[in-house]
Design an enzyme around this catalytic site. Sequence first.
Site, mmCIF file in Angstrom:
data_model
loop_
_atom_site.group_PDB
_atom_site.id
_atom_site.type_symbol
_atom_site.label_atom_id
_atom_site.label_comp_id
_atom_site.label_asym_id
_atom_site.label_seq_id
_atom_site.Cartn_x
_atom_site.Cartn_y
_atom_site.Cartn_z
ATOM 1 N N ASP A 49 0.822 -1.214 0.000
ATOM 2 C CA ASP A 49 0.000 0.000 0.000
ATOM 3 C C ASP A 49 0.854 1.261 0.000
ATOM 4 O OD1 ASP A 49 -2.183 -1.602 -0.003
ATOM 5 O OD2 ASP A 49 -3.130 -0.722 1.771
ATOM 6 N N ASN A 93 -5.056 -1.872 -4.100
ATOM 7 C CA ASN A 93 -6.205 -1.952 -3.193
ATOM 8 C C ASN A 93 -5.948 -1.074 -1.984
ATOM 9 O OD1 ASN A 93 -8.687 -2.734 -2.302
ATOM 10 N ND2 ASN A 93 -8.077 -4.805 -1.673
ATOM 11 N N ASP A 317 -10.244 -2.190 12.590
ATOM 12 C CA ASP A 317 -9.254 -3.116 12.020
ATOM 13 C C ASP A 317 -8.763 -4.112 13.065
ATOM 14 O OD1 ASP A 317 -9.547 -1.975 9.611
ATOM 15 O OD2 ASP A 317 -7.653 -0.878 9.597
ATOM 16 N N GLU A 345 -11.139 -4.447 2.547
ATOM 17 C CA GLU A 345 -10.458 -5.222 1.505
ATOM 18 C C GLU A 345 -11.365 -6.319 0.947
ATOM 19 O OE1 GLU A 345 -9.074 -3.704 3.904
ATOM 20 O OE2 GLU A 345 -6.957 -3.262 3.516
ATOM 21 N N HIS A 389 -5.050 -8.980 3.871
ATOM 22 C CA HIS A 389 -3.932 -9.193 4.792
ATOM 23 C C HIS A 389 -4.387 -9.528 6.203
ATOM 24 C CE1 HIS A 389 -4.129 -4.712 6.010
ATOM 25 N NE2 HIS A 389 -5.174 -4.979 5.287
ATOM 26 N N ARG A 390 -5.447 -8.856 6.657
ATOM 27 C CA ARG A 390 -5.846 -9.082 8.058
ATOM 28 C C ARG A 390 -6.475 -10.459 8.258
ATOM 29 N NH1 ARG A 390 -4.065 -4.847 10.207
ATOM 30 N NH2 ARG A 390 -4.329 -2.832 9.185
ATOM 31 N N LYS A 415 0.492 -6.407 1.870
ATOM 32 C CA LYS A 415 -0.209 -5.121 1.864
ATOM 33 C C LYS A 415 0.273 -4.224 2.996
ATOM 34 C CE LYS A 415 -4.857 -3.495 0.954
ATOM 35 N NZ LYS A 415 -5.098 -2.292 1.707
#
Length: 650
Positions: A49, A93, A317, A345, A389-390, A415
């Site tokens: 990112d 993204n 998040d 995402e 990613h998370r 990311k």
Amino acid sequence: MQFLDLPPVLEASGTVRLPGSKSISNRVLLLAALAEGETDIRDLLASDDVERMLDALRALGVDWRHAPGTNNYRVRGAGGPFPVKVAALFLGNAGTAFRPLTAALALSGGSYQLSGVARMHERPIGDLVDALRQIGADIDYLGNDGFPPLQLRPATIRRGGVVKVRGDVSSQFLTALLMALPLTGEEVAIEVVGELISRPYIAITLDLMARFGVRVTHENWGRFIVPGGARYVSPGTLFVEGDASSASYFLAAGAIGGGPVRVEGVGSSSIQGDVRFAEALEQIGARISMGDNWIEASAPASGRLRAFDLDLNHIPDAAMTLAVAALFADGPCRLRNIASWRVKETDRIAAMAIELRKVGADVEEGADYIRVTPPATLQPAAIDTYDDHRMAMCFSLVSLGGCRVRINDPKCVNKTFPDYFAALSGVVTPVPVVAIDGPSASGKGTVGARVAEALGWHHLDSGTLYRLTALSAIRRGVDLGDAAALSALAAALPARFDGGRVLLGDEDVSDEIREEACSVGASRVAVLPAVRDALFGRQRDFRQGPGLVAEGRDMGSTIFPDAQVKVFLTASAEARAERRYKQLIEKGLPAKLESLMQDLRERDARDAARSVAPLQQQPDAVLLDTTSMDVDAAVAFVLDLVRDRGLATG
Ligand SMILES: Nc1ncnc2c1ncn2[C@@H]1O[C@H](COP(=O)(O)OP(=O)(O)O)[C@@H](O)[C@H]1O
Ligand SMILES: Nc1ccn([C@@H]2O[C@H](COP(=O)(O)OP(=O)(O)O)[C@@H](O)[C@H]2O)c(=O)n1
């Protein structure tokens, strides 16, 4: 599809130096680009990112340099709108690049095209475009109304007055406006329509704008005043804090896996809202301590996290980490006010529900909440990560339940945290495995069982699974070359191990599987890749705390390639044939030395020559030749290796 298999974990403790915050990195880059003067940015996050933002800035005429071998950058600010007036930008993204650049470019008097990956084109931006159109910006949707990609054109921007923006879908729209509006030079009021979500992210924006000389005031987070005559001025040097959202995985690891796990780079002086994840973790029982620049988490005194029902709007998040931590709680958990998950995402509520169910949880999802009832025991699963990613980082925590887990497409962590899995492996202790491989009758079974008993660990004699497959096939008249039928048999094998006994269903077949027919049969079915695949997961499931001793042909190469101790146990063919002969005679089973020798040579050859998982000494395996060594000495040798690696005391 690439995947990463994470082994079950015994405990978590240690220290992690966090990578730079994504939110701060991309905001600081944009502010430095618009500011007068040069800004030295230290500890910038190195991730996809941030790359997207850096590429975009370069394309827009902003000069920046990277000090090789560091995460330090020097940005020469444009001192106002971007100098390049025509550009097409691809922003992947990266929401933290897309939204703020849209606003800043709308006020830059040029023609710009902004696009991203397919998912970016499904993430809403209409509220921001509506706000920018109020002040005269010329923005067209190139695909679907309300979504990227966008075409921006030069326009006469109305200066001053009031701009309204919705605050209830993504706080990034407000962040984008706040950072861009100083470019107009006039005082502007921004009025937030609807309840502002994720406020702490706005606090980061205001804090960083102030460091670049623009002080925004606000009335109770509903109305913001960007002062007239504002210009961004470089603060000189700026340190990027560690990423507080990334910290959440390690803090959760400490809270679940014993701890203490310490993260360095965020702490009580952090400007990131996600440090409040630590408070949430404390509320559910974890023991937390904190300094200016570090946070530490350990498991609750009771050992188990408490069930919870929390409003997590302020930490959307990091809240994902709590959804997975819920697997380790002592009852059903509810995460509320998280509607923004649906436009991240991926649709994170839906994705989380699907994947949590895979590991055995009972999950209920609503428009803006998710309720997770933990299972009594976690099930191994292959987790899909949805290019998010998370999702990947969250589900790595399943391994702390002593449960293996496969993460599909693990590179999605690039990311925000390219080194995530390496950092994780630095603070977790996988369940230890001693892998003993070698040819027939070298003593693997005898030595393996004794070592396991001495350590108090589990024992896997993998050969019995091949023998049981052969026995089932022989009994059912299945051809020993019929891969499909054999793999179906292997997958459904009703095998049980009870002390030293081997059971097929309820029948004790311990002796029968040692007979010649099963030995030869096992060796034949073992060459079939489909059979080996069918037995793969079952073998890995034997890896449970406090440890496992596993023996066979491919323990160290294929089933447990990360085994902490690998032994290649062998002896001369003559010695092995004699041992087998004695063993069978003692059991009262028929045996002839010559035919045993012949059979052994044939099996050795088949094991060594097969295409999948052939028998060979691994480069990291210790050779143990027992031709002239007795059982006690061989056992002592392996136990010494285990102790030398610090895996067992005593
Ligand atoms: N180092 C050794 N010296 C003498 N006999 C041994 C030794 N290791 C194993 N044996 C004997 O050899 C026989 C075969 O051993 P086993 O453990 O069944 O081998 P594997 O599992 O490798 O086929 C057993 O009767 C065992 O007691
Ligand atoms: N991990 C393993 C274990 C056994 N096997 C096969 O299964 C057969 C029986 O295994 P075993 O360990 O019981 O055999 P012995 O070493 O006791 O003769 C062997 O001949 C191998 O061909 C394998 O391919 N991979």
